[in-house]
Write an enzyme that holds these catalytic residues in place. Sequence first.
Site, PDB file in Angstrom:
ATOM      1  N   ASP A  83      -8.712  -1.559 -17.649  1.00 45.64           N
ATOM      2  CA  ASP A  83      -7.535  -0.805 -18.091  1.00 45.64           C
ATOM      3  C   ASP A  83      -6.637  -1.634 -18.993  1.00 45.64           C
ATOM      4  OD1 ASP A  83      -7.895   1.675 -17.006  1.00 45.64           O
ATOM      5  OD2 ASP A  83      -6.657   1.323 -15.232  1.00 45.64           O
ATOM      6  N   LYS A 113      -9.939   0.862 -21.317  1.00 49.19           N
ATOM      7  CA  LYS A 113      -9.502   2.236 -21.046  1.00 49.19           C
ATOM      8  C   LYS A 113      -8.007   2.332 -21.285  1.00 49.19           C
ATOM      9  CE  LYS A 113      -9.183   3.963 -16.763  1.00 49.19           C
ATOM     10  NZ  LYS A 113      -7.759   4.455 -16.693  1.00 49.19           N
ATOM     11  N   GLU A 182      -8.232  12.934 -14.637  1.00 50.03           N
ATOM     12  CA  GLU A 182      -7.656  12.729 -13.313  1.00 50.03           C
ATOM     13  C   GLU A 182      -6.782  13.905 -12.914  1.00 50.03           C
ATOM     14  OE1 GLU A 182      -5.016   9.445 -10.778  1.00 50.03           O
ATOM     15  OE2 GLU A 182      -5.751   8.958 -12.801  1.00 50.03           O
TER      16      GLU A 182
END
Length: 275
Positions: A83, A113, A182
């Site tokens: 991330d 990400k 998500e």
Amino acid sequence: MKNTVMTLQKMKENHEKAVMVTAYDYTTAKIMDESGVNMILVGDSLGMTMLGYEDTLSVTMEDMIHHSAAVARGTKEAFLVTDMPFMSYQTSVYDAVVNAGRLMKEGRANAVKLEGGSEFVPHVKAIVNASIPVVGHIGLTPQSVNAFGGFKVQGKDEEAAKKLIADAKALEAAGACMIVMECVPAKLAKLITEELSIPTIGIGAGRDCDAQVLVYQDLLAMYGGFRPKFVKVFANVGEQMREGMKSYIEETKSGAFPAEQHCFQIEDSVIEKLY
């Protein structure tokens, strides 16, 4: 065989599900890698699970690099995604490329990400142009929790659903190799998965995504009392750890541990010469 962007793309084309799980240290990464997961995510969730923060916003680039490098040392076959933490890419396209490069060079990631949709297309394009694979992240994006007003399911009305579809397509067009969704309604996630040629990774987004990801402390019941709706506990490792520690404490205090088999020996004749 090492999982790559190409092998994961082929899995989608062959309708074969892929599996992603988080890891934040060498030992856990080695176990996850040996178990056969396709992808490991060094998520900024480490802020809560490893560092004890209330959210992900306090996580720094140094935190991410430190943990990513440790995970990389324990990973041989899994595709490693790391991330980009809060404010490591939002400030400018230049910062996005520089920080993505650090995660690749110093953190030894296979891809980075970042959260957000169409508004971050320039950032994604620039990072991809620097030969760095990018995984997008739409739906509930925890770095934007304050803007969202909490952790809520995203895309439930027509306008919001259309925005998620547009964001997903924009990220794909910008060069993203995969997209995490998500807390997205299952039917909407299915539609987006079918619309995209790149793999989708679901977390609270139903069974029709090309892959699933969970935080390992959640799926092993190791973290806190709150359990999100989308989490299934696959092994109660947290309880096993607590029981193991209780036994260790009890046996140490009673003198049962260490036992004879845990001790090193020396000839009595040597000891006698020491008095």
